[in-house]
Design a protein around this motif. Sequence first.
Motif, mmCIF file in Angstrom:
data_model
loop_
_atom_site.group_PDB
_atom_site.id
_atom_site.type_symbol
_atom_site.label_atom_id
_atom_site.label_comp_id
_atom_site.label_asym_id
_atom_site.label_seq_id
_atom_site.Cartn_x
_atom_site.Cartn_y
_atom_site.Cartn_z
ATOM 1 N N ARG A 266 50.095 46.587 43.013
ATOM 2 C CA ARG A 266 48.717 46.668 43.491
ATOM 3 C C ARG A 266 47.813 45.741 42.673
ATOM 4 N NH1 ARG A 266 44.698 49.261 41.495
ATOM 5 N NH2 ARG A 266 45.989 50.627 40.210
ATOM 6 N N LYS A 267 47.970 45.776 41.340
ATOM 7 C CA LYS A 267 47.145 44.936 40.476
ATOM 8 C C LYS A 267 47.434 43.456 40.724
ATOM 9 C CE LYS A 267 46.367 48.300 36.852
ATOM 10 N NZ LYS A 267 46.752 48.762 35.526
ATOM 11 N N THR A 268 48.706 43.127 40.913
ATOM 12 C CA THR A 268 49.082 41.738 41.190
ATOM 13 C C THR A 268 48.467 41.274 42.508
ATOM 14 O OG1 THR A 268 51.154 42.026 40.003
ATOM 15 C CG2 THR A 268 51.027 40.157 41.512
ATOM 16 N N ARG A 269 48.524 42.143 43.533
ATOM 17 C CA ARG A 269 47.958 41.811 44.835
ATOM 18 C C ARG A 269 46.445 41.591 44.709
ATOM 19 N NH1 ARG A 269 49.101 46.279 47.513
ATOM 20 N NH2 ARG A 269 51.290 45.781 47.422
ATOM 21 N N GLU A 270 45.769 42.453 43.928
ATOM 22 C CA GLU A 270 44.331 42.307 43.724
ATOM 23 C C GLU A 270 44.009 40.983 43.042
ATOM 24 O OE1 GLU A 270 43.233 45.807 41.549
ATOM 25 O OE2 GLU A 270 43.330 47.101 43.324
ATOM 26 N N ARG A 271 44.799 40.625 42.014
ATOM 27 C CA ARG A 271 44.576 39.355 41.317
ATOM 28 C C ARG A 271 44.783 38.170 42.246
ATOM 29 N NH1 ARG A 271 47.051 41.445 36.491
ATOM 30 N NH2 ARG A 271 49.020 40.694 37.283
ATOM 31 N N LEU A 272 45.861 38.225 43.044
ATOM 32 C CA LEU A 272 46.133 37.127 43.977
ATOM 33 C C LEU A 272 45.029 37.004 45.021
ATOM 34 C CD1 LEU A 272 49.972 37.539 44.515
ATOM 35 C CD2 LEU A 272 48.822 35.676 43.334
ATOM 36 N N ASP A 273 44.544 38.148 45.529
ATOM 37 C CA ASP A 273 43.447 38.119 46.503
ATOM 38 C C ASP A 273 42.197 37.505 45.891
ATOM 39 O OD1 ASP A 273 45.077 39.247 48.409
ATOM 40 O OD2 ASP A 273 44.238 41.275 48.208
ATOM 41 N N GLU B 154 42.036 35.395 43.369
ATOM 42 C CA GLU B 154 42.293 33.973 43.160
ATOM 43 C C GLU B 154 42.189 33.208 44.489
ATOM 44 O OE1 GLU B 154 43.398 30.498 40.952
ATOM 45 O OE2 GLU B 154 42.485 32.408 40.446
ATOM 46 N N ARG B 155 42.712 33.797 45.557
ATOM 47 C CA ARG B 155 42.649 33.160 46.873
ATOM 48 C C ARG B 155 41.189 33.008 47.318
ATOM 49 N NH1 ARG B 155 45.464 36.641 49.767
ATOM 50 N NH2 ARG B 155 47.425 35.841 48.993
ATOM 51 N N GLU B 156 40.402 34.069 47.110
ATOM 52 C CA GLU B 156 38.981 34.006 47.470
ATOM 53 C C GLU B 156 38.256 32.933 46.669
ATOM 54 O OE1 GLU B 156 37.228 37.892 47.110
ATOM 55 O OE2 GLU B 156 38.618 38.749 48.567
ATOM 56 N N ARG B 157 38.574 32.845 45.364
ATOM 57 C CA ARG B 157 37.950 31.849 44.496
ATOM 58 C C ARG B 157 38.293 30.438 44.980
ATOM 59 N NH1 ARG B 157 38.946 28.647 40.460
ATOM 60 N NH2 ARG B 157 41.141 29.148 40.247
ATOM 61 N N GLN C 87 36.985 25.346 48.252
ATOM 62 C CA GLN C 87 37.510 24.435 49.275
ATOM 63 C C GLN C 87 36.512 24.297 50.426
ATOM 64 O OE1 GLN C 87 40.601 23.630 48.357
ATOM 65 N NE2 GLN C 87 41.372 22.399 50.034
ATOM 66 N N PRO C 88 36.163 23.074 50.810
ATOM 67 C CA PRO C 88 35.329 22.941 52.020
ATOM 68 C C PRO C 88 36.136 23.403 53.233
ATOM 69 C CG PRO C 88 36.061 20.792 51.270
ATOM 70 C CD PRO C 88 36.533 21.797 50.234
ATOM 71 N N LYS C 89 35.498 24.158 54.083
ATOM 72 C CA LYS C 89 36.206 24.708 55.250
ATOM 73 C C LYS C 89 36.461 23.597 56.283
ATOM 74 C CE LYS C 89 36.159 29.265 54.512
ATOM 75 N NZ LYS C 89 36.631 29.290 53.138
ATOM 76 N N PRO C 90 37.733 23.434 56.691
ATOM 77 C CA PRO C 90 37.999 22.461 57.766
ATOM 78 C C PRO C 90 37.449 23.014 59.087
ATOM 79 C CG PRO C 90 40.006 23.644 57.182
ATOM 80 C CD PRO C 90 38.913 24.103 56.235
ATOM 81 N N ARG C 91 36.947 22.123 59.903
ATOM 82 C CA ARG C 91 36.400 22.582 61.198
ATOM 83 C C ARG C 91 37.531 22.987 62.115
ATOM 84 N NH1 ARG C 91 32.534 17.909 62.640
ATOM 85 N NH2 ARG C 91 31.430 17.856 60.682
ATOM 86 N N GLN C 92 37.311 24.058 62.829
ATOM 87 C CA GLN C 92 38.282 24.513 63.800
ATOM 88 C C GLN C 92 38.102 23.710 65.082
ATOM 89 O OE1 GLN C 92 40.653 26.885 63.393
ATOM 90 N NE2 GLN C 92 40.034 27.186 61.264
#
Length: 59
Positions: free
Chosen positions: A35-42, A44-47, A52-57
Amino acid sequence: MKSQSDILEEADEIIRRQAERRNHPYEILVRDVMRKTRERLDAERERLDAQQPKPRQST
């Protein structure tokens, strides 16, 4: 052929063993670490997504 009470007794035993295993200290530790690892990865992913500039869809 098994009687209904035999089947219910077996099912009861299986459920009891699963509950014991789930509440075993090692299992609790593993779930906590995952659970803690998943929280850290989430986080980091959000950061990284924020940086990252969002690519246009293209639709």
